[in-house]
Design an enzyme around this catalytic site. Structure first.
Site, PDB file in Angstrom:
ATOM      1  N   ASP A  95      15.759   5.884  16.080  1.00  0.00           N
ATOM      2  CA  ASP A  95      16.257   4.784  16.914  1.00  0.00           C
ATOM      3  C   ASP A  95      17.625   4.239  16.511  1.00  0.00           C
ATOM      4  O   ASP A  95      18.359   3.713  17.334  1.00  0.00           O
ATOM      5  CB  ASP A  95      15.252   3.613  16.891  1.00  0.00           C
ATOM      6  N   HIS A  96      18.002   4.396  15.252  1.00  0.00           N
ATOM      7  CA  HIS A  96      19.221   3.717  14.774  1.00  0.00           C
ATOM      8  C   HIS A  96      20.498   4.505  15.010  1.00  0.00           C
ATOM      9  O   HIS A  96      21.587   3.948  14.911  1.00  0.00           O
ATOM     10  CB  HIS A  96      19.109   3.413  13.271  1.00  0.00           C
ATOM     11  N   ASP A 160      12.159  -1.016   6.971  1.00  0.00           N
ATOM     12  CA  ASP A 160      13.062  -1.776   7.818  1.00  0.00           C
ATOM     13  C   ASP A 160      12.614  -3.232   7.710  1.00  0.00           C
ATOM     14  O   ASP A 160      11.410  -3.510   7.737  1.00  0.00           O
ATOM     15  CB  ASP A 160      12.956  -1.303   9.271  1.00  0.00           C
ATOM     16  N   ARG A 448      19.996 -10.739  14.371  1.00  0.00           N
ATOM     17  CA  ARG A 448      21.036 -10.977  13.356  1.00  0.00           C
ATOM     18  C   ARG A 448      22.388 -11.077  14.007  1.00  0.00           C
ATOM     19  O   ARG A 448      22.656 -10.399  14.993  1.00  0.00           O
ATOM     20  CB  ARG A 448      21.114  -9.796  12.398  1.00  0.00           C
ATOM     21  N   SER A 643      18.976  -6.571   5.510  1.00  0.00           N
ATOM     22  CA  SER A 643      18.271  -5.315   5.703  1.00  0.00           C
ATOM     23  C   SER A 643      17.486  -4.828   4.489  1.00  0.00           C
ATOM     24  O   SER A 643      17.712  -5.244   3.355  1.00  0.00           O
ATOM     25  CB  SER A 643      19.326  -4.292   6.078  1.00  0.00           C
ATOM     26  N   ARG A 645      17.748  -1.705   3.679  1.00  0.00           N
ATOM     27  CA  ARG A 645      18.408  -0.441   3.301  1.00  0.00           C
ATOM     28  C   ARG A 645      18.607  -0.345   1.790  1.00  0.00           C
ATOM     29  O   ARG A 645      19.295  -1.144   1.174  1.00  0.00           O
ATOM     30  CB  ARG A 645      19.724  -0.262   4.067  1.00  0.00           C
TER      31      ARG A 645
HETATM   32  C1  MIC Z   1      18.930  -4.018  10.491  1.00  0.00           C
HETATM   33  O1  MIC Z   1      18.433  -4.641  11.417  1.00  0.00           O
HETATM   34  O2  MIC Z   1      19.808  -4.464   9.741  1.00  0.00           O
HETATM   35  C2  MIC Z   1      18.428  -2.612  10.221  1.00  0.00           C
HETATM   36  C3  MIC Z   1      19.526  -1.678  10.482  1.00  0.00           C
HETATM   37  O3  MIC Z   1      17.362  -2.303  11.073  1.00  0.00           O
HETATM   38  C4  MIC Z   1      17.970  -2.561   8.761  1.00  0.00           C
HETATM   39  C5  MIC Z   1      17.584  -1.234   8.281  1.00  0.00           C
HETATM   40  C6  MIC Z   1      18.733  -0.344   7.933  1.00  0.00           C
HETATM   41  O4  MIC Z   1      19.739  -0.798   7.396  1.00  0.00           O
HETATM   42  O5  MIC Z   1      18.601   0.859   8.165  1.00  0.00           O
HETATM   43  C7  MIC Z   1      16.840  -3.529   8.414  1.00  0.00           C
HETATM   44  O6  MIC Z   1      16.672  -4.527   9.052  1.00  0.00           O
HETATM   45  O7  MIC Z   1      16.153  -3.302   7.411  1.00  0.00           O
HETATM   46 FE1  SF4 Z   2      17.178  -1.901  15.238  1.00  0.00          FE
HETATM   47 FE2  SF4 Z   2      17.217  -3.529  13.123  1.00  0.00          FE
HETATM   48 FE3  SF4 Z   2      18.356  -4.233  15.439  1.00  0.00          FE
HETATM   49 FE4  SF4 Z   2      15.782  -4.091  15.284  1.00  0.00          FE
HETATM   50  S1  SF4 Z   2      17.084  -5.474  14.148  1.00  0.00           S
HETATM   51  S2  SF4 Z   2      17.036  -3.302  16.956  1.00  0.00           S
HETATM   52  S3  SF4 Z   2      15.455  -2.369  13.914  1.00  0.00           S
HETATM   53  S4  SF4 Z   2      18.959  -2.575  14.097  1.00  0.00           S
END
Ligand code: MIC
Ligand code: SF4
Length: 754
Positions: A95-96, A160, A448, A643, A645
């Protein structure tokens, strides 16, 4: 039939006895959170009453979910654990990595081509180890989990931070780094400090313009981005049971933004309805049998102050729609105050783009309510002022909303429908003109809004709101438009008011999809080959990190003293860098490039103490590494928020940073650092942050007797020869100290396999 129904059945069978044991041990009625946690102990039946906020506890989660951007590292680690199959049901979701540029079908085709190597890797590794694989286009991990896997009373972890979304279906679902997922898939226990409990009592009922999103926007305003750290938030009351299941998911989802370990709601009819409409009447029927165990004991909700560490009460009858932002999700402004605050703060009030969808807010109900507003545009002779985009959360939702005519309705206001993916929410948005860096405002229903997150432009002011409010503000093109009180001028010059949004909670004709995008793993994966090309610039097999040398760390240099907010987006940016999530050395070139250097207020510009010259952080760190000199990163409060990550921890580890010393950490990041064999330290006295100077040489002393709850000492040798020394704290337990000594937790698993 639901996936993994036997596993769910087994969970429900053991719940009653385990809960009874926990109740006896603690000698009090139990919250839902405690019921779920105590029925998922690694030891089985509880034998100890744990201290909230204090005891480290081993858990046995029921399942694991991973998204493509984090799954690569998680599975590269898992491959080294030497197990033939995953120990618990696990899934991977693509999805990312899909960029939102033109529109869904075109963008998806481009992504499938561009990311072929990564998708092939994830698909084959899933096939081999018994992991369910959701192809690109299937949807965003958290929606797909809610639609297929989440179940009341269950416990899961996911790589995640928004894994917490599944709390909407009564789970304890927690975001973790890939190394944690690797442990659970390898059949090991998963450790968490027993959380504290925040109870949120929702009185009254949502009505008019107010949506579930406004509950969490309000909570974020009260608790701030760190107020939930170490806590599980449990929602209850009339306002909770009267809300849809997907609305509950929205609230839990954005609980990540207050740093909460997770959030949850007790099982109720809305959850049963959602399970039934997503093809899981079997799960609903089983949950009904153990209903009393899937919510708190009645005494708890009757006297919450007695059983929660903190209680917040929100009256939904009077709750106003909110807009949170810019640049942080906890700056909460009720819509009636926006005019005044935007003026005072100089926020640009012209809304350029409204974006709905993401994992947070793309339920059928969300889309239906937003569409009810889009419909009024033509009916009332209005013209939509801002651009408008939709990123559906899953193919199930997309197909159903198309069938029910909502996409056509959005098209009448000139909307763009992006792929069922993260898209603009994670910087995968090829927004025309963003590179010009112009000051502008967008509103979105994501969770976010850190600087640069959606379009890479540091001057984009992003405000978070419900999909309904986003739609209304996009129609008005004005951040200060209050649809509850204000009118709009239509094409004929008349003043018209938008009617409050309406929409079905669930599709009357049921959900549908032609191909939901699922690929089951091979029955026997032993013959499946997982290929990683040695010349790939996207995937790189991992080499073990070196073990601790056994002595104090002497002669470290300061790499950067980061000032102010330093989220994982600042430490390891997403957007264009997502393509290197499977290649540790390449992605390390983004290390800390977003962090602000305390000494010159610049980003990606630090002093190399060996040459005296200023340069980018990654290059400077590589120079220290080449010279065999370790470094230290210093930071402010809530360092690493955002995140899950683990790249934000693995990159410094890979490049030779030895310690991260901050005023406070966000939970997942702190664990990620520990897991990778780094030292995660906090100032015993926050004011010591001020003692760190740009040309310091730093010693970390006391490692020879590194022990739980025993502080270490930092010695600063300043350039003029003067010295400072102070105590620093840590939260390592005995096991975590072993990770540090071994050079990372994975080295221990690896050793146990050989
Ligand atoms: C996000 O919303 O910041 C992400 C991208 O989904 C991250 C995960 C990632 O950095 O791959 C998260 O929320 O953990
Ligand atoms: Fe994707 Fe993270 Fe955004 Fe949700 S918050 S849509 S998991 S990047």
């Amino acid at each position: 039939m639901a996936f993994d129904i036997e596993m769910i059945k087994a969970v429900y069978e053991r719940m009653p006895a385990r809960i009874a044991a926990a109740r006896a041990l603690t000698g009090k009625p139990l919250t839902l959170t405690e019921k779920i946690l105590y029925s998922h102990l690694w030891e089985g039946t509880p034998s100890t009453a744990y201290a909230r906020g204090n005891s480290y506890v081993d858990f046995a989660p029921d399942r694991v979910a991973m998204q493509d951007a984090t799954a690569q590292m998680a599975l590269l680690q898992f491959m080294q654990a030497g197990r033939p199959q995953v120990a618990v049901p696990s899934t991977v979701h693509c999805d990312h990595l899909i960029e939102a540029k033109v529109a869904s079908t075109t963008d998806l085709a481009v992504a499938v081509d561009k990311n072929k190597e990564v998708y092939d890797f994830l698909s084959s590794v899933s096939d081999k180890y018994g992991i369910g694989f959701w192809k690109p286009g299937a949807g965003i991990i958290h929606q797909v989990v809610l639609e297929n896997y989440a179940f009341p009373g269950g416990m899961m972890i996911g790589t995640d931070s928004h894994t917490v979304n599944a709390g909407g279906l009564g789970m304890i679902a927690i975001g973790v780094g890939g190394a944690d997922a690797c442990d659970v898939m390898a059949g090991l226990a998963w450790e968490l400090k027993f959380p504290k409990l925040i109870g949120v009592k929702l009185t009254g009922k949502l009505n008019g313009w107010t949506a579930p999103k406004d509950v969490i926007l309000k909570v974020a305003g009260i608790l701030t981005v760190k107020g939930g750290t170490g806590c599980v938030v449990e929602y209850f009351g009339e306002g909770a049971t009267s809300m849809s299941c997907t609305g509950k998911g929205t609230i839990c989802n954005m609980g990540a933004e207050i740093g909460a370990t997770t959030s949850t709601f007790g099982y109720d009819d809305s959850m049963a309805r959602y399970l039934q409409s997503t093809g899981r009447a079997d799960v609903a029927a089983m949950a009904d049998q153990v209903r009393e165990h899937l919510t708190a004991d009645p005494e708890v909700y009757a006297n919450p102050e007695k059983y929660f560490d903190q209680v917040i009460e929100i009256d939904l009858d009077t709750l106003e729609p909110h807009l949170n932002g810019p640049f942080t999700p906890d700056l909460a402004t009720p819509i009636s105050k926006m005019k005044e605050l935007a003026e005072k703060n100089g926020w640009p009030t012209k809304v350029e783009v409204g974006l709905i969808g993401s994992c947070t807010n793309s339920s059928y109900e969300d889309i239906a309510r937003a569409a009810s507003l889009a419909k009024q545009v033509a009916a009332k002779g209005l013209k939509t002022k801002a651009q408008f985009t939709i990123t559906p959360g899953s193919e199930l939702v997309r197909y159903t909303i198309e069938r029910d005519g909502f996409i056509d309705t959005f098209n009448t206001i000139g909307a763009t429908v992006f792929s069922n993916a993260c898209g603009p929410c994670i910087g995968q948005w090829a927004r025309p003109g963003a590179e010009k860096g112009e000051k502008n405002t967008i509103v979105h229903s994501f969770n976010r809004n850190f600087a640069k997150r959606a379009d890479g432009n540091p001057n984009t002011f992003a405000f978070v709101a419900s999909p309904e409010m986003v739609t209304a503000l996009a129609i008005a093109g004005d951040l200060t438009f209050n649809p509850l009180t204000d009118t709009l001028t239509n094409e004929k010059g008349e003043q018209v008011k938008l009617d409050a949004p309406t929409g079905d909670e669930l599709p009357q004709k049921g959900f549908a999809a032609e191909d939901a995008g699922y690929q089951a793993p091979a029955e026997d994966g032993s013959g499946v080959q997982v290929k990683v090309s040695p010349t790939s610039d996207r995937l790189q097999l991992l080499d073990p990190f070196a073990a601790w040398e056994g002595s104090d760390l002497i002669g470290l240099k300061l790499l950067i003293k980061a000032k102010g907010k330093c989220t994982t987006d600042h430490i390891s940016m997403a957007g264009p860098w997502l393509k290197y999530r499977g290649h540790l050395d390449n992605i390390s070139n983004n290390m800390l490039i977003g962090a602000v250097n305390f000494f010159n207020e610049k980003t990606d510009n630090v002093k190399n103490q060996l040459t005296g010259e200023y340069g980018p952080v990654p290059a400077t760190q590589r120079a220290y590494k080449t010279a065999g000199i370790g470094t230290i990163v210093v930071g402010d409060t809530n360092y690493g928020e955002g995140s899950s990550r683990e790249h934000a921890a693995m990159e410094p580890r890979h490049l030779g940073v030895r310690a991260v010393l901050v005023k406070s950490f966000a939970r997942i990041h702190e664990t990620n650092l520990k897991k990778q064999g780094m030292l995660a330290l906090t100032f015993a006295n926050e004011a010591d942050y001020d003692k760190i100077q740009e040309n310091d040489t730093i010693n970390i002393v006391g490692l020879g007797s590194f022990a739980p709850e025993k502080s270490l000492t930092i010695e600063l040798v300043h350039a003029d020869g003067t010295k400072d020394s102070f105590a620093v704290n840590h939260t390592y337990n005995a096991q975590q100290i072993e990770w540090f000594k071994a050079g990372g937790a994975l080295n221990i698993i690896r050793a146990s396999v050989k």
